[in-house]
Design a protein around this motif. Structure first.
Motif, mmCIF file in Angstrom:
data_model
loop_
_atom_site.group_PDB
_atom_site.id
_atom_site.type_symbol
_atom_site.label_atom_id
_atom_site.label_comp_id
_atom_site.label_asym_id
_atom_site.label_seq_id
_atom_site.Cartn_x
_atom_site.Cartn_y
_atom_site.Cartn_z
ATOM 1 N N ARG A 1 22.609 2.850 31.723
ATOM 2 C CA ARG A 1 22.224 1.450 31.515
ATOM 3 C C ARG A 1 22.137 0.698 32.840
ATOM 4 O O ARG A 1 21.237 -0.114 33.050
ATOM 5 C CB ARG A 1 23.225 0.766 30.580
ATOM 6 C CG ARG A 1 23.189 1.271 29.141
ATOM 7 C CD ARG A 1 24.033 0.403 28.220
ATOM 8 N NE ARG A 1 25.447 0.415 28.582
ATOM 9 C CZ ARG A 1 26.331 1.302 28.108
ATOM 10 N NH1 ARG A 1 25.929 2.253 27.290
ATOM 11 N NH2 ARG A 1 27.597 1.242 28.465
ATOM 12 N N TYR A 2 23.066 0.995 33.727
ATOM 13 C CA TYR A 2 23.134 0.286 35.014
ATOM 14 C C TYR A 2 21.882 0.527 35.846
ATOM 15 O O TYR A 2 21.292 -0.416 36.391
ATOM 16 C CB TYR A 2 24.381 0.737 35.771
ATOM 17 C CG TYR A 2 24.387 0.425 37.246
ATOM 18 C CD1 TYR A 2 24.407 -0.892 37.710
ATOM 19 C CD2 TYR A 2 24.371 1.452 38.193
ATOM 20 C CE1 TYR A 2 24.409 -1.171 39.074
ATOM 21 C CE2 TYR A 2 24.387 1.181 39.549
ATOM 22 C CZ TYR A 2 24.399 -0.130 39.984
ATOM 23 O OH TYR A 2 24.399 -0.396 41.325
ATOM 24 N N TYR B 1 31.996 4.991 40.799
ATOM 25 C CA TYR B 1 31.635 6.081 39.898
ATOM 26 C C TYR B 1 32.055 7.445 40.449
ATOM 27 O O TYR B 1 31.728 8.486 39.867
ATOM 28 C CB TYR B 1 30.132 6.076 39.627
ATOM 29 C CG TYR B 1 29.680 4.959 38.719
ATOM 30 C CD1 TYR B 1 30.340 4.699 37.518
ATOM 31 C CD2 TYR B 1 28.598 4.149 39.049
ATOM 32 C CE1 TYR B 1 29.919 3.670 36.666
ATOM 33 C CE2 TYR B 1 28.171 3.132 38.216
ATOM 34 C CZ TYR B 1 28.838 2.897 37.032
ATOM 35 O OH TYR B 1 28.422 1.877 36.202
ATOM 36 N N ASP C 1 26.631 7.212 30.123
ATOM 37 C CA ASP C 1 25.976 6.160 29.349
ATOM 38 C C ASP C 1 25.972 4.839 30.124
ATOM 39 O O ASP C 1 24.961 4.134 30.181
ATOM 40 C CB ASP C 1 26.714 5.963 28.017
ATOM 41 C CG ASP C 1 25.900 6.429 26.827
ATOM 42 O OD1 ASP C 1 24.662 6.471 26.939
ATOM 43 O OD2 ASP C 1 26.511 6.753 25.793
ATOM 44 N N GLU C 2 27.119 4.522 30.695
ATOM 45 C CA GLU C 2 27.230 3.286 31.464
ATOM 46 C C GLU C 2 26.306 3.315 32.685
ATOM 47 O O GLU C 2 25.608 2.328 32.981
ATOM 48 C CB GLU C 2 28.677 3.089 31.916
ATOM 49 C CG GLU C 2 28.904 1.821 32.727
ATOM 50 C CD GLU C 2 30.335 1.705 33.223
ATOM 51 O OE1 GLU C 2 30.543 1.087 34.293
ATOM 52 O OE2 GLU C 2 31.245 2.225 32.545
ATOM 53 N N ASN D 1 18.132 2.977 28.874
ATOM 54 C CA ASN D 1 19.225 3.829 29.335
ATOM 55 C C ASN D 1 18.640 5.103 29.934
ATOM 56 O O ASN D 1 18.093 5.944 29.224
ATOM 57 C CB ASN D 1 20.147 4.169 28.155
ATOM 58 C CG ASN D 1 21.407 4.892 28.576
ATOM 59 O OD1 ASN D 1 21.391 5.755 29.434
ATOM 60 N ND2 ASN D 1 22.522 4.542 27.938
ATOM 61 N N ARG E 1 30.586 8.984 28.243
ATOM 62 C CA ARG E 1 30.633 7.518 28.203
ATOM 63 C C ARG E 1 30.292 6.931 29.572
ATOM 64 O O ARG E 1 29.595 5.919 29.671
ATOM 65 C CB ARG E 1 32.016 7.048 27.744
ATOM 66 C CG ARG E 1 32.273 7.213 26.255
ATOM 67 C CD ARG E 1 33.506 6.454 25.810
ATOM 68 N NE ARG E 1 34.728 6.996 26.416
ATOM 69 C CZ ARG E 1 35.451 7.967 25.859
ATOM 70 N NH1 ARG E 1 35.066 8.518 24.716
ATOM 71 N NH2 ARG E 1 36.550 8.402 26.452
ATOM 72 N N GLU E 2 30.785 7.558 30.633
ATOM 73 C CA GLU E 2 30.480 7.059 31.970
ATOM 74 C C GLU E 2 29.000 7.235 32.283
ATOM 75 O O GLU E 2 28.378 6.352 32.885
ATOM 76 C CB GLU E 2 31.334 7.782 33.007
ATOM 77 C CG GLU E 2 31.206 7.187 34.403
ATOM 78 C CD GLU E 2 32.210 7.757 35.380
ATOM 79 O OE1 GLU E 2 32.857 6.969 36.093
ATOM 80 O OE2 GLU E 2 32.349 8.998 35.445
#
Length: 544
Positions: free
Chosen positions: A46-47, A96, A42-43, A18, A39-40
């Motif tokens: 990972r992406y 995003y 975090d996403e 991450n 949270r976004e």
């Protein structure tokens, strides 16, 4: 067939994990954001390290855009074809909010719209920077369009949406739109006063544009903000690529630029005769109108450079942690540790300063001091952060040796990409002169910043401020000294921001080695007083 050797002592790919959680600096900078934003991030973290996303970045750069001027029947189509990987990257990044989140309903009331977007932009720049260009221009274009409220109402909803629409249709038929830009001409470059493109009134608030642009950014976009000389002087126009009928709007793309980097993104030369455009702002005030857009793109240049530096140095640190030399990890070798730590100081300072500028944009309308910072420091921040990226990424590549130099890795791409942000939307000289222009017209804005540094830098503040003030006085009488003043202002502001973030030891190491007057031309100049491994591990979290 007999096996000749086994592959050993090769670091594993830096994939998985991450990128947000692995970045202590970004975690600190994002702390003021709300839970949903975290949270976004975090996403996104990972992406950008997912093998699938890394493969998209590779494919988008291996399969470059192509210009199709005609279809098979000979009709003119002037269409840019890009690889599906480009569309996949764009779909994610638009989703995003990079193309319009600062203009979304309620974004201004949150007080952190620019900071929030900055964190996302920074992370995604470390994945693939080419596709960030049209996202930057689309987001920034709204600043110019708001000068003409009717245009903002008509175009705004489809520019600020989080839907990516890659279809080749008239703007009115699409769910999401992108904006490009055309300012530069062959004869003028950054001297926009030498504009030769003409705009003639055509009635109903429309104009017919005739001329050329030496650089038309993102020619696959749905419309472009362009400058042309109208009867009252240089003016700004919104020029759709396709008319409402679906027909071409007279833009004839001559060729795509064969660029050093930024290869996933198309840039073109274009000629136009009778292209229809709508006036943005007042006739004769085009440069003033489009500068609102340019200012926001300069923030993105700094954020993008910082994001690339972070990603590139993370690759080098990952390599050094896994590569063995005479039985020891490369990162345990004192000279390598000091090189990496010295680089880490610059990445941290550049990141902190770019985010400091984003924070100033959020507060500028309510706080005079923050407004002064945004106005005076935008060119200074772009100047220093963007100029730091190429040599730093070259050093990161060298840390990895041949493994960093080959195109199979990501560092070669980041290195080729790095110079564009220092060139785009104003080269170093233009930025330095902009700083001095602010100093001439609004000396109180510069003094507000410089006066604050004396307090923010602690024991070093008074001497640093003396140097900056002397540099500003020198540059005011000697234009050739403008870079000296600009760089000193940027570096001191970066050191101050590191201290504000509570990174005292890091700030002291940065300030002493960058503001202390010691001669230095390469990385690795830290001495034994500074704990190199603590710097590296504190900014590049070791694997747990």
């Amino acid at each position: 067939m007999s096996q000749t050797h086994q592959v050993i002592n090769q670091p594993p790919p830096r994939a998985g994990g991450n990128a947000f959680r692995d970045d202590p600096m970004l975690l600190a900078l994002a702390r003021p954001l709300g839970d949903q934003s975290i949270r976004e991030l975090d996403e996104i973290g990972r992406y950008v390290l997912a093998p699938e996303a890394l493969d998209l970045a590779r494919l988008a750069n291996e399969y470059e855009p192509k210009l199709r001027t005609h279809d098979r029947q000979g009709h003119r189509i002037d269409r840019i074809e890009v690889h599906p990987a480009w569309h996949a990257l764009m779909r994610r990044s638009v989703g995003y909010g990079l193309s319009g989140s600062i203009w979304e309903e309620g974004a201004g009331r949150s007080g952190d719209a620019h900071l929030n977007r900055a964190a996302r932009f920074y992370l995604l720049s470390g994945l693939e920077s080419g596709h960030m260009c049209p996202l930057t221009m689309t987001s920034a274009a709204m600043a110019a369009l708001r000068v003409s409220p009717q245009l903002a109402r008509e175009w705004g909803p489809r520019l600020t949406t989080r839907k990516y629409d890659s279809s080749n249709r008239a703007p009115v038929e699409k769910s999401g739109l992108l904006i490009g830009m055309g300012m530069t001409e062959k004869q003028g470059g950054s001297d926009l006063s030498d504009m030769s493109s003409r705009a003639e009134p055509a009635g109903n608030g429309l104009y017919r544009l005739t001329g050329h642009k030496w650089f038309m950014s993102a020619p696959m976009a749905d419309a472009f903000l362009m400058l042309a000389r109208a009867p009252a002087g240089i003016s700004c126009f919104l020029v759709p690529r396709l008319m409402a009928s679906g027909e071409l709007n007279g833009l004839r793309f001559q060729r795509l630029k064969d660029k050093l980097g930024n290869r996933s993104n198309a840039s073109s030369e274009v000629e136009f005769a009778g292209a229809i455009g709508q006036l943005v702002g007042e006739e004769g005030r085009g440069i003033r109108t489009i500068i609102e857009m340019v200012t926001l793109t300069r923030l993105d240049c700094a954020l993008g450079s910082a994001g690339m530096m972070r990603a590139g140095l993370a690759e080098a640190v990952h390599h050094a942690r896994h590569r063995k030399v005479r039985g020891e990890a490369l990162i345990d070798k004192p000279l390598m540790a000091r090189v990496l730590a010295d680089m880490a100081l610059d990445v941290a300072a550049c990141t902190a300063l770019a985010f400091r500028l984003a924070r100033a944009y959020d507060a500028a309308s309510k706080d005079a001091a923050e407004g002064a910072f945004a106005r005076a420091m935008t060119p200074a921040v772009k100047y220093w952060v963007c100029k730091t990226a190429p040599p730093l990424l070259a050093e990161a590549m060298e840390c990895m040796g041949g493994n960093g130099y080959v195109e199979e890795g990501v560092l070669a791409r980041h290195y080729r990409e790095a110079p564009v942000n220092a060139i785009w939307e104003g080269s170093g000289n233009v930025m330095a002169l902009d700083v001095m222009r602010v100093h001439e017209k609004s000396p109180e804005a510069i003094e507000t910043i410089v006066g604050g540094l004396s307090r923010q830098l602690g024991a070093r503040g008074e001497k640093t401020v003396e140097v900056i003030r002397a540099a500003l006085v020198l540059a005011a009488h000697d234009e050739g000294a403008a870079r000296i003043a600009t760089e000193q202002l940027a570096i001191a502001s970066a050191a101050a921001e590191l201290r504000r973030l509570g990174m005292g030891a890091l700030a002291d190491a940065f300030a002493e080695t960058r503001l202390g007057g010691a001669w230095r031309a390469t990385y690795g100049m830290l001495d034994s007083r500074f704990d190199a491994r603590a710097i590296i591990d504190g900014l590049y979290a070791p694997p747990s």
